[in-house]
Structure formats: C-alpha cells, structure tokens
Design an enzyme around this catalytic site. Structure first.
Site, PDB file in Angstrom:
ATOM      1  N   ASN A   1       0.858  -1.185   0.000  1.00  0.00           N
ATOM      2  CA  ASN A   1       0.000   0.000   0.000  1.00  0.00           C
ATOM      3  C   ASN A   1       0.894   1.234   0.000  1.00  0.00           C
ATOM      4  O   ASN A   1       1.839   1.318   0.784  1.00  0.00           O
ATOM      5  CB  ASN A   1      -0.883  -0.044   1.252  1.00  0.00           C
ATOM      6  CG  ASN A   1      -1.818   1.141   1.367  1.00  0.00           C
ATOM      7  OD1 ASN A   1      -1.406   2.249   1.657  1.00  0.00           O
ATOM      8  ND2 ASN A   1      -3.097   0.884   1.170  1.00  0.00           N
TER       9      ASN A   1
ATOM     10  N   ASN B   1      -3.246   4.240  -2.001  1.00  0.00           N
ATOM     11  CA  ASN B   1      -4.137   4.753  -0.960  1.00  0.00           C
ATOM     12  C   ASN B   1      -4.458   6.215  -1.229  1.00  0.00           C
ATOM     13  O   ASN B   1      -3.666   7.107  -0.906  1.00  0.00           O
ATOM     14  CB  ASN B   1      -3.469   4.583   0.411  1.00  0.00           C
ATOM     15  CG  ASN B   1      -4.382   4.999   1.546  1.00  0.00           C
ATOM     16  OD1 ASN B   1      -5.489   5.498   1.321  1.00  0.00           O
ATOM     17  ND2 ASN B   1      -3.919   4.809   2.764  1.00  0.00           N
TER      18      ASN B   1
ATOM     19  N   CYS C   1      -7.102   7.575   2.751  1.00  0.00           N
ATOM     20  CA  CYS C   1      -6.876   7.596   4.203  1.00  0.00           C
ATOM     21  C   CYS C   1      -7.483   8.858   4.809  1.00  0.00           C
ATOM     22  O   CYS C   1      -7.146   9.971   4.396  1.00  0.00           O
ATOM     23  CB  CYS C   1      -5.391   7.538   4.523  1.00  0.00           C
ATOM     24  SG  CYS C   1      -5.072   7.599   6.306  1.00  0.00           S
TER      25      CYS C   1
ATOM     26  N   LYS D   1      -7.290   2.165  -4.040  1.00  0.00           N
ATOM     27  CA  LYS D   1      -8.168   1.974  -2.881  1.00  0.00           C
ATOM     28  C   LYS D   1      -9.078   3.182  -2.721  1.00  0.00           C
ATOM     29  O   LYS D   1      -8.608   4.316  -2.564  1.00  0.00           O
ATOM     30  CB  LYS D   1      -7.332   1.763  -1.606  1.00  0.00           C
ATOM     31  CG  LYS D   1      -8.161   1.346  -0.398  1.00  0.00           C
ATOM     32  CD  LYS D   1      -7.266   0.894   0.746  1.00  0.00           C
ATOM     33  CE  LYS D   1      -8.068   0.304   1.895  1.00  0.00           C
ATOM     34  NZ  LYS D   1      -7.191  -0.218   2.966  1.00  0.00           N
TER      35      LYS D   1
ATOM     36  N   THR E   1     -11.671   3.280   5.540  1.00  0.00           N
ATOM     37  CA  THR E   1     -12.500   3.512   6.721  1.00  0.00           C
ATOM     38  C   THR E   1     -13.425   4.721   6.542  1.00  0.00           C
ATOM     39  O   THR E   1     -13.196   5.586   5.711  1.00  0.00           O
ATOM     40  CB  THR E   1     -11.616   3.749   7.953  1.00  0.00           C
ATOM     41  OG1 THR E   1     -10.707   4.830   7.653  1.00  0.00           O
ATOM     42  CG2 THR E   1     -10.843   2.512   8.315  1.00  0.00           C
TER      43      THR E   1
ATOM     44  N   GLY F   1     -14.190  -4.380   4.622  1.00  0.00           N
ATOM     45  CA  GLY F   1     -14.965  -3.534   5.525  1.00  0.00           C
ATOM     46  C   GLY F   1     -15.803  -4.400   6.436  1.00  0.00           C
ATOM     47  O   GLY F   1     -16.916  -4.793   6.077  1.00  0.00           O
TER      48      GLY F   1
ATOM     49  N   GLY G   1      -9.440  -7.094   7.792  1.00  0.00           N
ATOM     50  CA  GLY G   1      -8.734  -6.034   8.493  1.00  0.00           C
ATOM     51  C   GLY G   1      -8.847  -6.123   9.995  1.00  0.00           C
ATOM     52  O   GLY G   1      -8.090  -6.852  10.653  1.00  0.00           O
ATOM     53  N   THR G   2      -9.814  -5.421  10.554  1.00  0.00           N
ATOM     54  CA  THR G   2      -9.954  -5.332  12.003  1.00  0.00           C
ATOM     55  C   THR G   2     -10.048  -6.697  12.670  1.00  0.00           C
ATOM     56  O   THR G   2      -9.566  -6.877  13.794  1.00  0.00           O
ATOM     57  CB  THR G   2     -11.195  -4.481  12.338  1.00  0.00           C
ATOM     58  OG1 THR G   2     -11.064  -3.203  11.711  1.00  0.00           O
ATOM     59  CG2 THR G   2     -11.344  -4.285  13.829  1.00  0.00           C
TER      60      THR G   2
END
Length: 308
Positions: A105, A132, A135, A170, A198, A248, A270-271
């Site tokens: 990235n 990216n 962000c 992205k 996000t 997501g 991700g998370t």
C-alpha cells in the site's frame, strides 16, 4: 469435493496478480507480514497487503490513536511507517521469501510522491501496489485525492506511468458517489480496485468533555461498516469492469461470501485480525466449505451472483 472428487477452485486473478484463493489482508492491520508469521502460515493466504508506505518516514499522529466503538474501532494512526527506502532494505527480502504475492500500500503528500514511491517499489518481491487515495487520517494527500475524481485519476495515471507492477486503487466511502471516482481511476489505467477504506468518525469522552482521539477524528472500521462496504462494492461492480477487492467488517466466511456475491473477486480482512489472528485462514476454509456444500466448482461463479 464435486462429483469427480475434486476440490473447488478458489484461485482468482486481480488485475494480473494471481492468487491461490480470494483472501488477503487489509493494509494497516497486518504490519509487513512478519508480525503475523508466529500465528499463521502466511503462505496459505491468497496474498498479503502490507502497511502503508510513503516516500519519507512518518511518525504518525499524536496519541491516543485508537478507541473501541460498538462493533468496531476508530483509528487515527496517520500512516506511521519507516519510509520506502527502509522497506526496500529491510522488508522486501522477506517478501521475496514468501510463496504468496505481496502488495504494498502506498501513499503520498503530493502526486509526485506517489510516482516516486511506485517507481522505487517496482522490484522483485513486490507483486503489486495498492494506491491509498482514501486515508482519512492525514492532513495532506490521502482522502483529499480520493474525494475528487479528477485528482484520483491524476494520481492513478502517475503511478501507472512509474510502476511496472499491477496497480490497485483503494477508494474512500467518504464521498457522495463512489462510482464517479471508480470510473475516473478506471479510465486513468487502474488494473483493479479495493474498497472501502474507513469511514470518517469521532468519539467524545463525556468525563473530560474532549475528543478521545488526539487527531480528533479517525477512521471507523470493523463489523459496523460492513453494510456500507457491501453497498459500495455492489455499486462499483455495476459501474466499472475491473476486479474488486472488497473489505470492511469482514469477520468470517459468511461476511466474505456476501462481498463476493455483491461483486468482489477477492476480499481483505482487516480489524478481525486484531481479534482473531487466524481469521483469514478460517475464512478460506469457510469459503471452500460453502462451495463444496453448494456444489460450486469455481469461486468465480459466485462473483456478482447476487446481481443475476
């Protein structure tokens, strides 16, 4: 297994990057890969997307930089990273040792920064670049490029001209119409898209009566954003003919399948990596199990199936 006793095919191709299965990692949640090697066999993944990298080292935003929210987290890391030259010297040799594609990235304060980083990272060991432009946690560049279709296209064109590896752009959900940005970067030459980054959010501490994050605002991720992300993938799938990496709030195989049915050819976790470091492997196994149970020979037969 199908009637012939063969396993279903999970292989996908994302803009020229061949992946043995459709599961990769979301940038910013998986370090540079080495951090997770004690916990999972990274070579079982479809690919890994490593931490955001910029032309020069970045210290990131002031703390606190992470706060939990219902069904998610807010972060304002601010693209802390050691800079592209350090990555080339210390991490690219590790990338070369892996048997899966590594996607880096990249981000920048200026359009020129993106081009310089892309040129430097067009080396053996790097299979692709994820640009990216989305962000929400930096004061220069980032989402400012991704919110304007013209600027997004300019960044994409500069990276394409500088890179000799596939370019994935992205996209940000923090726009009125994500399809306009998708269409612009497709025309500019993007090989694939990833979405979503996000959602911009904030939290306030009622005891101190001040914003919790040092940066005041941050990016919301985790299960709370999944319906927004699925909607975005659905819309972009209808708008452009590029492979999509959907992400997501993906925590399990059912979540991943939802993105694939909406139009994603691959998914990024991700998370969930913070909660369960083995989430990616469990999702691969769950997708394969779904294909077997439903008599589907090839994962590509599911991509966008909800549109039919």
């Amino acid at each position: 297994m199908n009637n012939l006793g063969n396993k279903p095919s999970l292989a996908v191709n994302i803009g020229g990057i061949g992946m043995q299965n459709p599961v990769t990692t979301a940038s910013g949640t998986f370090g540079f890969g080495q951090e997770y090697s004690p916990y999972i066999d990274i070579n079982r993944l479809g690919a890994i997307v490593v931490k955001g990298t910029t032309l020069r080292p970045r210290q990131g935003n002031v703390t606190p930089r992470i706060v939990e929210t219902p069904a998610g987290i807010l972060n304002s890391i601010g693209l802390q990273n050691p800079g592209v030259d350090y990555v080339l010297e210390h991490y690219v040799p590790y990338f070369k040792s892996l048997q899966v594609p590594v996607i880096v990235n990249i981000s920048g304060d200026t359009v020129e920064d993106y081009g310089k980083v892309a040129e430097k990272l067009s080396v053996a060991g790097v299979a692709g670049l994820e640009v990216n432009i989305s962000c929400p946690n930096v004061k220069k560049g980032g989402m400012a490029f991704g919110s304007d279709p013209t600027m997004a296209a300019e960044v994409t064109a500069v990276v394409k001209a500088a890179a000799n590896v596939p370019v994935i752009v992205k996209l940000s959900p923090n726009v009125t119409d994500i399809t306009k940005v998708a269409e612009a970067v497709a025309v500019a030459g993007a090989d694939a898209l990833s979405l979503i980054n996000t959602l911009l959010g904030m939290s306030i501490d009622i005891k101190t009566r001040r914003p919790v994050l040092g940066n005041i605002m941050g990016g919301l991720s985790g299960p709370a954003v999944k319906p927004v992300a699925v909607r975005a993938v659905w819309q972009v799938y209808n708008a452009v003919k590029l492979p999509i990496i959907g992400m997501g709030g993906i925590s399990n195989a059912d979540d991943a399948l939802e993105f694939i049915l909406a139009g994603a050819s691959a998914v990024a976790v991700g998370t969930a990596n913070f909660v369960n470091p083995r989430a990616t492997l469990e999702i691969i196994d769950g997708i394969e199990r779904y294909l077997v149970e439903n008599g589907i020979d090839d994962i590509s037969d599911l991509v966008g199936a909800a549109h039919k």
